[in-house]
Design a protein around this motif. Structure first.
Motif, mmCIF file in Angstrom:
data_model
loop_
_atom_site.group_PDB
_atom_site.id
_atom_site.type_symbol
_atom_site.label_atom_id
_atom_site.label_comp_id
_atom_site.label_asym_id
_atom_site.label_seq_id
_atom_site.Cartn_x
_atom_site.Cartn_y
_atom_site.Cartn_z
ATOM 1 N N SER A 1 0.837 -1.192 0.000
ATOM 2 C CA SER A 1 0.000 0.000 0.000
ATOM 3 C C SER A 1 0.877 1.249 0.000
ATOM 4 C CB SER A 1 -0.904 0.012 1.223
ATOM 5 O OG SER A 1 -0.145 0.280 2.391
ATOM 6 N N ALA A 2 0.296 2.352 -0.403
ATOM 7 C CA ALA A 2 1.027 3.618 -0.408
ATOM 8 C C ALA A 2 1.465 3.989 1.006
ATOM 9 C CB ALA A 2 0.161 4.715 -1.006
ATOM 10 N N LEU A 3 0.615 3.714 1.988
ATOM 11 C CA LEU A 3 0.981 4.016 3.373
ATOM 12 C C LEU A 3 2.176 3.187 3.814
ATOM 13 C CD1 LEU A 3 -2.462 4.306 5.187
ATOM 14 C CD2 LEU A 3 -0.913 6.133 4.517
ATOM 15 N N GLU A 4 2.180 1.945 3.435
ATOM 16 C CA GLU A 4 3.289 1.063 3.811
ATOM 17 C C GLU A 4 4.584 1.520 3.160
ATOM 18 O OE1 GLU A 4 4.284 -3.695 4.047
ATOM 19 O OE2 GLU A 4 2.296 -3.050 3.436
ATOM 20 N N LEU A 5 4.522 1.906 1.912
ATOM 21 C CA LEU A 5 5.723 2.402 1.234
ATOM 22 C C LEU A 5 6.228 3.684 1.882
ATOM 23 C CD1 LEU A 5 4.908 1.767 -2.527
ATOM 24 C CD2 LEU A 5 6.682 0.681 -1.161
ATOM 25 N N THR A 6 5.314 4.567 2.216
ATOM 26 C CA THR A 6 5.691 5.821 2.861
ATOM 27 C C THR A 6 6.317 5.546 4.220
ATOM 28 O OG1 THR A 6 3.926 7.001 1.718
ATOM 29 C CG2 THR A 6 4.837 8.049 3.672
ATOM 30 N N ALA A 7 5.683 4.685 5.015
ATOM 31 C CA ALA A 7 6.215 4.344 6.337
ATOM 32 C C ALA A 7 7.591 3.699 6.196
ATOM 33 C CB ALA A 7 5.256 3.413 7.070
ATOM 34 N N ARG A 8 7.764 2.863 5.207
ATOM 35 C CA ARG A 8 9.050 2.197 4.965
ATOM 36 C C ARG A 8 10.123 3.227 4.631
ATOM 37 N NH1 ARG A 8 9.869 -2.089 0.145
ATOM 38 N NH2 ARG A 8 10.138 -3.752 1.645
ATOM 39 N N GLU A 9 9.810 4.202 3.780
ATOM 40 C CA GLU A 9 10.770 5.239 3.408
ATOM 41 C C GLU A 9 11.138 6.105 4.600
ATOM 42 O OE1 GLU A 9 8.962 7.331 0.171
ATOM 43 O OE2 GLU A 9 9.161 5.638 -1.196
ATOM 44 N N TRP A 10 10.134 6.504 5.386
ATOM 45 C CA TRP A 10 10.395 7.319 6.564
ATOM 46 C C TRP A 10 11.239 6.560 7.570
ATOM 47 C CZ3 TRP A 10 4.700 9.267 7.331
ATOM 48 C CH2 TRP A 10 4.438 10.289 6.423
ATOM 49 N N ALA A 11 10.918 5.294 7.819
ATOM 50 C CA ALA A 11 11.682 4.482 8.769
ATOM 51 C C ALA A 11 13.127 4.338 8.296
ATOM 52 C CB ALA A 11 11.029 3.114 8.954
ATOM 53 N N ALA A 12 13.321 4.112 7.009
ATOM 54 C CA ALA A 12 14.671 3.993 6.458
ATOM 55 C C ALA A 12 15.438 5.308 6.634
ATOM 56 C CB ALA A 12 14.615 3.595 4.990
ATOM 57 N N ALA A 13 14.760 6.427 6.424
ATOM 58 C CA ALA A 13 15.400 7.731 6.603
ATOM 59 C C ALA A 13 15.794 7.942 8.064
ATOM 60 C CB ALA A 13 14.469 8.849 6.134
ATOM 61 N N LEU A 14 14.926 7.547 8.987
ATOM 62 C CA LEU A 14 15.242 7.676 10.412
ATOM 63 C C LEU A 14 16.432 6.803 10.783
ATOM 64 C CD1 LEU A 14 11.628 7.619 11.885
ATOM 65 C CD2 LEU A 14 13.200 9.573 11.885
ATOM 66 N N GLU A 15 16.468 5.588 10.245
ATOM 67 C CA GLU A 15 17.583 4.684 10.528
ATOM 68 C C GLU A 15 18.887 5.232 9.944
ATOM 69 O OE1 GLU A 15 16.255 0.956 8.962
ATOM 70 O OE2 GLU A 15 14.752 0.703 10.533
ATOM 71 N N ALA B 1 13.743 2.304 17.019
ATOM 72 C CA ALA B 1 12.564 1.613 17.550
ATOM 73 C C ALA B 1 12.334 1.993 19.015
ATOM 74 C CB ALA B 1 12.725 0.104 17.408
ATOM 75 N N ARG B 2 13.400 1.999 19.801
ATOM 76 C CA ARG B 2 13.276 2.368 21.213
ATOM 77 C C ARG B 2 12.792 3.807 21.352
ATOM 78 N NH1 ARG B 2 18.504 2.136 23.095
ATOM 79 N NH2 ARG B 2 18.606 4.351 22.701
ATOM 80 N N ARG B 3 13.342 4.696 20.533
ATOM 81 C CA ARG B 3 12.980 6.116 20.613
ATOM 82 C C ARG B 3 11.512 6.352 20.260
ATOM 83 N NH1 ARG B 3 17.047 8.204 17.807
ATOM 84 N NH2 ARG B 3 15.963 8.350 15.846
ATOM 85 N N ILE B 4 10.990 5.603 19.278
ATOM 86 C CA ILE B 4 9.591 5.840 18.878
ATOM 87 C C ILE B 4 8.615 4.919 19.604
ATOM 88 C CG2 ILE B 4 10.281 6.765 16.644
ATOM 89 C CD1 ILE B 4 9.315 4.208 15.334
ATOM 90 N N GLY B 5 9.136 3.980 20.390
ATOM 91 C CA GLY B 5 8.270 3.150 21.214
ATOM 92 C C GLY B 5 7.643 1.953 20.514
ATOM 93 N N VAL B 6 8.400 1.324 19.622
ATOM 94 C CA VAL B 6 7.926 0.110 18.957
ATOM 95 C C VAL B 6 9.004 -0.961 19.047
ATOM 96 C CG1 VAL B 6 6.456 1.411 17.357
ATOM 97 C CG2 VAL B 6 8.746 0.725 16.640
ATOM 98 N N PHE C 1 -1.157 2.781 14.420
ATOM 99 C CA PHE C 1 -0.278 3.269 15.485
ATOM 100 C C PHE C 1 1.173 3.285 15.030
ATOM 101 C CE2 PHE C 1 0.685 -1.142 16.303
ATOM 102 C CZ PHE C 1 1.925 -1.120 16.905
ATOM 103 N N LEU C 2 1.610 2.284 14.263
ATOM 104 C CA LEU C 2 2.983 2.239 13.782
ATOM 105 C C LEU C 2 3.230 3.361 12.770
ATOM 106 C CD1 LEU C 2 5.771 0.912 13.659
ATOM 107 C CD2 LEU C 2 4.850 -0.675 11.956
ATOM 108 N N TYR C 3 2.299 3.539 11.862
ATOM 109 C CA TYR C 3 2.421 4.600 10.867
ATOM 110 C C TYR C 3 2.535 5.958 11.562
ATOM 111 C CZ TYR C 3 1.295 7.722 7.004
ATOM 112 O OH TYR C 3 1.330 8.724 6.084
ATOM 113 N N GLU C 4 1.687 6.203 12.553
ATOM 114 C CA GLU C 4 1.683 7.495 13.245
ATOM 115 C C GLU C 4 2.965 7.709 14.041
ATOM 116 O OE1 GLU C 4 -0.151 10.232 13.013
ATOM 117 O OE2 GLU C 4 -1.174 9.185 11.383
ATOM 118 N N ALA D 1 5.402 10.755 13.155
ATOM 119 C CA ALA D 1 5.733 11.769 14.162
ATOM 120 C C ALA D 1 7.251 11.889 14.334
ATOM 121 C CB ALA D 1 5.065 11.431 15.482
ATOM 122 N N ALA D 2 7.944 10.759 14.358
ATOM 123 C CA ALA D 2 9.402 10.787 14.504
ATOM 124 C C ALA D 2 10.060 11.422 13.292
ATOM 125 C CB ALA D 2 9.930 9.368 14.710
#
Length: 116
Positions: free
Chosen positions: A10-24, A43-48, A67-70, A74-75
């Motif tokens: 899904s578009a949301l999953e791709l977006t979340a994946r890109e954001w998570a990769a950028a954070l990492e 993961a520890r910082r965002i609480g997952v 909740f994971l997407y949000e 937010a991070a």
């Protein structure tokens, strides 16, 4: 079962994946940590759980829960806001130092600021 390809995500999953990769990536550059350690820190910082980010990065998630997407969103926004604040401060310091506004230094800072 094979991981889903990007066409099936899904578009949301791709977006979340890109954001998570950028954070990492940002965490790796900031701390010099390996990918697994950076993922754990994010993961520890965002609480997952780190496994949630691992599954997301490998395409093994069964969809991104709200909740994971949000939490990732937010991070990511916090990181962007911090970068903007840092660049705005750097730009102001350069201006106060008497650098010409047409100088290379100011231009580079303004270009980074505009990119974000």
């Amino acid at each position: 079962m094979c991981p889903r390809n990007e066409d099936e995500m899904s578009a949301l999953e791709l977006t979340a994946r890109e954001w998570a990769a950028a954070l990492e990536t940002k965490e790796r550059h900031r701390s010099g940590a390996s990918v697994p350690n950076a993922r754990h820190n994010v993961a520890r910082r965002i609480g997952v759980a780190p496994g949630s980010l691992e599954n997301l990065s490998r395409g093994r998630s069964k969809g991104v829960r709200a909740f994971l997407y949000e939490k990732i969103r937010a991070a990511f926004l916090r990181e962007c806001e911090q970068e903007l604040a840092r660049l705005a401060h750097e730009l102001e310091m350069a201006r106060q130092a008497g650098l010409r506004s047409d100088g290379v230094e100011i231009g580079e800072i303004e270009a980074h600021f505009a990119a974000i």
